[in-house]
Design a protein around this motif. Structure first.
Motif, PDB file in Angstrom:
ATOM      1  N   ASP A   1      -1.520   6.461   3.980  1.00  0.00           N
ATOM      2  CA  ASP A   1      -1.905   7.082   2.717  1.00  0.00           C
ATOM      3  C   ASP A   1      -2.809   8.284   2.986  1.00  0.00           C
ATOM      4  O   ASP A   1      -3.820   8.164   3.678  1.00  0.00           O
TER       5      ASP A   1
ATOM      6  N   THR B   1      -2.393  -4.590   4.185  1.00  0.00           N
ATOM      7  CA  THR B   1      -2.158  -3.204   4.582  1.00  0.00           C
ATOM      8  C   THR B   1      -0.699  -3.017   4.948  1.00  0.00           C
ATOM      9  O   THR B   1      -0.191  -3.688   5.852  1.00  0.00           O
TER      10      THR B   1
ATOM     11  N   VAL C   1      -4.260   0.458  -3.488  1.00  0.00           N
ATOM     12  CA  VAL C   1      -4.712   1.692  -2.826  1.00  0.00           C
ATOM     13  C   VAL C   1      -6.031   2.172  -3.447  1.00  0.00           C
ATOM     14  O   VAL C   1      -6.134   3.282  -3.958  1.00  0.00           O
TER      15      VAL C   1
ATOM     16  N   TYR D   1      -6.717   4.293   3.880  1.00  0.00           N
ATOM     17  CA  TYR D   1      -6.781   2.843   4.049  1.00  0.00           C
ATOM     18  C   TYR D   1      -8.201   2.377   4.327  1.00  0.00           C
ATOM     19  O   TYR D   1      -8.592   1.234   4.031  1.00  0.00           O
TER      20      TYR D   1
ATOM     21  N   THR E   1      -3.331  -1.714   0.461  1.00  0.00           N
ATOM     22  CA  THR E   1      -3.457  -0.328   0.888  1.00  0.00           C
ATOM     23  C   THR E   1      -2.318   0.007   1.853  1.00  0.00           C
ATOM     24  O   THR E   1      -1.510  -0.857   2.194  1.00  0.00           O
ATOM     25  N   SER E   2      -2.262   1.285   2.267  1.00  0.00           N
ATOM     26  CA  SER E   2      -1.209   1.749   3.176  1.00  0.00           C
ATOM     27  C   SER E   2      -1.839   2.564   4.295  1.00  0.00           C
ATOM     28  O   SER E   2      -2.690   3.431   4.049  1.00  0.00           O
ATOM     29  N   LEU E   3      -1.399   2.310   5.510  1.00  0.00           N
ATOM     30  CA  LEU E   3      -2.008   2.942   6.676  1.00  0.00           C
ATOM     31  C   LEU E   3      -1.860   4.458   6.650  1.00  0.00           C
ATOM     32  O   LEU E   3      -2.755   5.177   7.092  1.00  0.00           O
TER      33      LEU E   3
ATOM     34  N   LYS F   1      -8.011   5.161  12.856  1.00  0.00           N
ATOM     35  CA  LYS F   1      -6.800   4.344  12.947  1.00  0.00           C
ATOM     36  C   LYS F   1      -6.096   4.489  14.292  1.00  0.00           C
ATOM     37  O   LYS F   1      -5.119   3.779  14.556  1.00  0.00           O
TER      38      LYS F   1
ATOM     39  N   LEU G   1      -6.845  -4.844  11.081  1.00  0.00           N
ATOM     40  CA  LEU G   1      -5.970  -4.792   9.913  1.00  0.00           C
ATOM     41  C   LEU G   1      -4.875  -5.851  10.011  1.00  0.00           C
ATOM     42  O   LEU G   1      -4.516  -6.494   9.010  1.00  0.00           O
TER      43      LEU G   1
END
Length: 704
Positions: A640, A669, A578, A645, A636-638, A38, A47
């Motif tokens: 997490d 996201t 997620v 993700y 999803t969450s960056l 990321k 994303l």
């Protein structure tokens, strides 16, 4: 299967970079593994392209999303207040204010030692003597994300320990506040897990930190104001075990708890000896789980030990504090009842358990000679009852919580000797909500192997079949999906959607055997149970494949990802929140967060070729095929740290590449959030409205 959404043809195309891995003689080429980095601007750009694609294909739902948000808001009493709970010399409560994202934590003084009736204050009215302990709205200023971790007041009521996370990565900063002056102390502890426990003297705080894999592994003692390095109280080197620290309700003992998925151990220390050495209650033994509670029975200090040794569904023994191994049976094992907890008060014991896939409690009155548990009963067919917040060991009455799919949550006070129930608060639902318009009941699907699967079915009474239907499942970690009330769900029900939870194997609804038959090398039962439930709902006339949407989150995302590979024809939409959809890649890498501790749940594919082949045979990402997939919404969450993700990003890239249908595969996201999604109640309502609008479209309940 066609979708009402626009064409998928303009989906972003992820580049392919062949990255290979070899285990047990099997070589896998993973062309989307590069999305794991990321810090790579190309990953972030991809994303953001997916977010733009999702926004484009859901833009027609904007008006509906606004309606749903307004409905949630209009049914919610935005300025509200919890029922105060007594602790020491104070009544503690939280309140919310219209327009503010977060709760305000407060307290007011008790009138006297015999004051056990909480102050009757209307939400929005002034509370006499109110002291604001923490206003999360102030703490959250300047941050896109805010989460409160620890919130713990010292026994004397003078000091507050609290911690905050402002990124979503679940690493908290611990601070201390003098409640007498309102001043913050100089003491600050960074990178903690979300919890804090005071010593009896209020001079020491115990907290945890996590290792590089986000596993809570170490307990520390912070000596307030000492200016010395924090002391390491306990460290667990075994990567399978999580570490926790807390205190007994009696305030007499501090306890460190260690737990893997199948083994546990407890260490204890007198709370008035905070610099002493913790001692083991019962040495850990592989496959034996136990927990410890302190009680005073017939004037003697006892440990209540909840355990599963030769007791699949757990039993409770009572033992002298100085000889925990010499216990006598207090509650026997019962194959039809899964005992989940036992709580002790000065005058009562409370047993929490589940029977017939529903949570229940029973209470024993310690003023009587014999310890006899009597169940607290309610009339609703599908309901949840449990112990509520009872911070005082010697409270004369017990608080219990009750809810169902159609009844708003109630907080009740129970007078144990007389059985009288006093309603302290019922969750307000504005706008004239009438529970009589709704109905919830139990039906049973039959699995391929003949196992009966309980289904909880919720609907408006006037809904005609077949109807739009949302089928939800989880099925992992022995977690149970219990009846609960939801304000946001009303918007779906009022538009004719039938809501169904399938209590599939891998969960805990039907006892420990239900869990054991849905994990490791029996995990596929979880997926086929969901498919069989979906088929049952179609065959029974509840819905049609064109009206059915399946949903799951986290480990439930693994479920729903496997299900859509097995039976895409049964659904017109899939929501994966997620989602843990690339489990084999994750579980093969011990350096990833929380991998090693998961081996007892899924198996260890690194060491065991059979586990490797089994996981590969059901992994959603590994088994994406060239088939006509329904519309899919992955969220999803960056930041997490539990389910990266990467899993959703890789899965969606492969789905978009291989699907032979025209239904769009969407990825959304959250760029500033963690495993629980966005923070703040209004932001969360917006997220719920986004998901529900998409579900309403895919079930055909609305046609925007």
């Amino acid at each position: 299967m066609s979708s009402t959404a626009p064409s998928r043809s303009d989906a972003p195309v992820a580049k392919k970079v062949d990255i290979t891995r070899t285990h047990h003689g099997d070589t896998v080429v993973d062309e989307y593994e590069w999305l794991r980095d990321k810090d790579d601007p190309e990953v972030i750009d991809y994303l953001e392209q997916q977010n733009a694609f999702t926004e484009h294909h859901t833009s027609g739902l904007a008006e509906l999303r606004g309606q749903l948000f307004d409905e949630i808001k209009s049914r919610t009493q935005e300025t509200d207040m919890s029922v105060p709970s007594r602790r020491g010399d104070w009544w503690y409560y939280s309140r919310t204010v219209t327009g503010q994202q977060y709760a305000v934590r407060c307290r007011c003084p008790i009138k006297g030692l015999d004051d056990w009736t909480p102050p009757a204050v209307e939400p929005g009215s002034a509370v006499v003597g109110e002291q604001i302990l923490l206003d999360a709205n102030v703490e959250a200023e300047g941050f896109d994300f805010f989460s409160l971790g620890a919130f713990s007041v010292s026994d004397d009521g003078n000091l507050l320990a609290y911690s905050v996370d402002t990124t979503g990565n679940e690493r908290y900063t611990l601070r201390f506040k003098d409640l007498r002056t309102g001043d913050l102390l100089d003491d600050v502890v960074s990178d903690t897990a979300p919890g804090a426990t005071w010593s009896a003297d209020g001079e020491h705080v115990f907290y945890q930190t996590v290792d590089a894999s986000w596993r809570p592994d170490t307990v520390w003692r912070h000596d307030l104001g000492a200016g010395t390095p924090d002391a390491t109280v306990f460290h667990e080197p075994d990567d399978r075990f999580w570490v926790g620290v807390g205190g007994t309700r009696s305030d007499k003992y501090l306890m460190i708890t260690l737990g893997s998925k199948i083994t546990s151990e407890v260490l204890v220390l007198e709370a008035d000896d905070p610099t002493g050495e913790f001692r083991v209650v019962l040495p850990r033994r592989e496959g034996v789980e136990y927990g410890v509670e302190h009680a005073v029975i017939n004037g003697a200090d006892k440990f209540l030990i909840l355990h599963n040794e030769n007791a699949e569904n757990f039993a409770v023994t009572v033992a002298p504090v100085d000889d925990p191994s010499g216990g006598e049976v207090l509650v026997e094992h019962d194959s039809a009842i899964r005992i989940e907890d036992i709580d002790a008060f000065a005058d009562q014991l409370v047993l929490s358990y589940r029977r017939d896939a529903l949570p229940r409690i029973a209470i024993a009155d310690l003023s009587k000679r014999d310890v006899v548990f009597d169940e607290v009963e309610f009339d609703q067919e599908l309901c949840s009852v449990g112990l509520a917040a009872n911070p005082e060991w010697s409270a004369p009455r017990l608080r219990i919580g009750y809810t169902s799919f159609v009844d708003p949550t109630e907080l009740l006070e129970l007078d144990v000797p007389t059985g009288e129930r006093i309603l302290l608060k019922r969750q307000p639902v504005l706008g004239g909500y009438d529970p009589a318009q709704y109905e919830a009941h139990r039906e049973w699907a039959v699995a391929q192997d003949g196992t009966r699967i309980p289904l909880s079915i919720v609907r408006r009474r006037d809904v005609q079949r077949p109807a739009p239907l949302l089928l939800y499942g989880y099925g992992s970690y022995e977690a149970s999906m219990d009846p609960s009330f939801s304000v946001s769900r009303l918007s779906m029900l009022d538009r004719g959607v039938v809501f169904v939870i399938t209590h599939i194997r891998g969960g805990g609804e039907m006892g420990r055997h239900w869990y054991d038959n849905g994990k490791t090398l029996t995990k596929k039962n979880t997926f086929t149970d969901f498919v069989d439930s979906a088929r049952y709902l179609v065959d029974a006339g509840w819905t049609t494949p064109q009206q059915q949407v399946g949903m799951g989150g986290s480990a439930g995302g693994l479920l729903i990802g496997a299900v859509v590979n097995l039976a895409p024809e049964l659904f017109n939409g899939i929501v994966a929140a997620v989602p843990f959809v690339d489990p084999l890649t994750s579980i093969l890498d011990p350096s990833l967060p929380l991998t090693v501790i998961e081996w007892d749940e899924w198996g260890n594919p690194l060491a065991d070729a059979e586990v490797y082949e089994y996981m590969k045979s059901y992994s959603p990402y590994e088994n994406v095929g060239e088939k006509d997939y329904p519309a899919i919404l992955a969220i999803t969450s960056l930041n997490d740290t539990r389910v990266l993700y990467t899993e959703a990003a890789k899965w969606v890239a492969r789905l978009q590449e291989r699907t032979t249908g025209e239904a769009p595969i969407l990825l959304k996201t959250e760029m500033q959030a963690g495993h629980g999604g966005v923070s703040g109640r209004y932001k969360q309502w917006e997220e719920v409205a986004f998901e529900d609008a998409w579900i309403l479209r895919q079930t055909g309940a609305v046609h925007p």
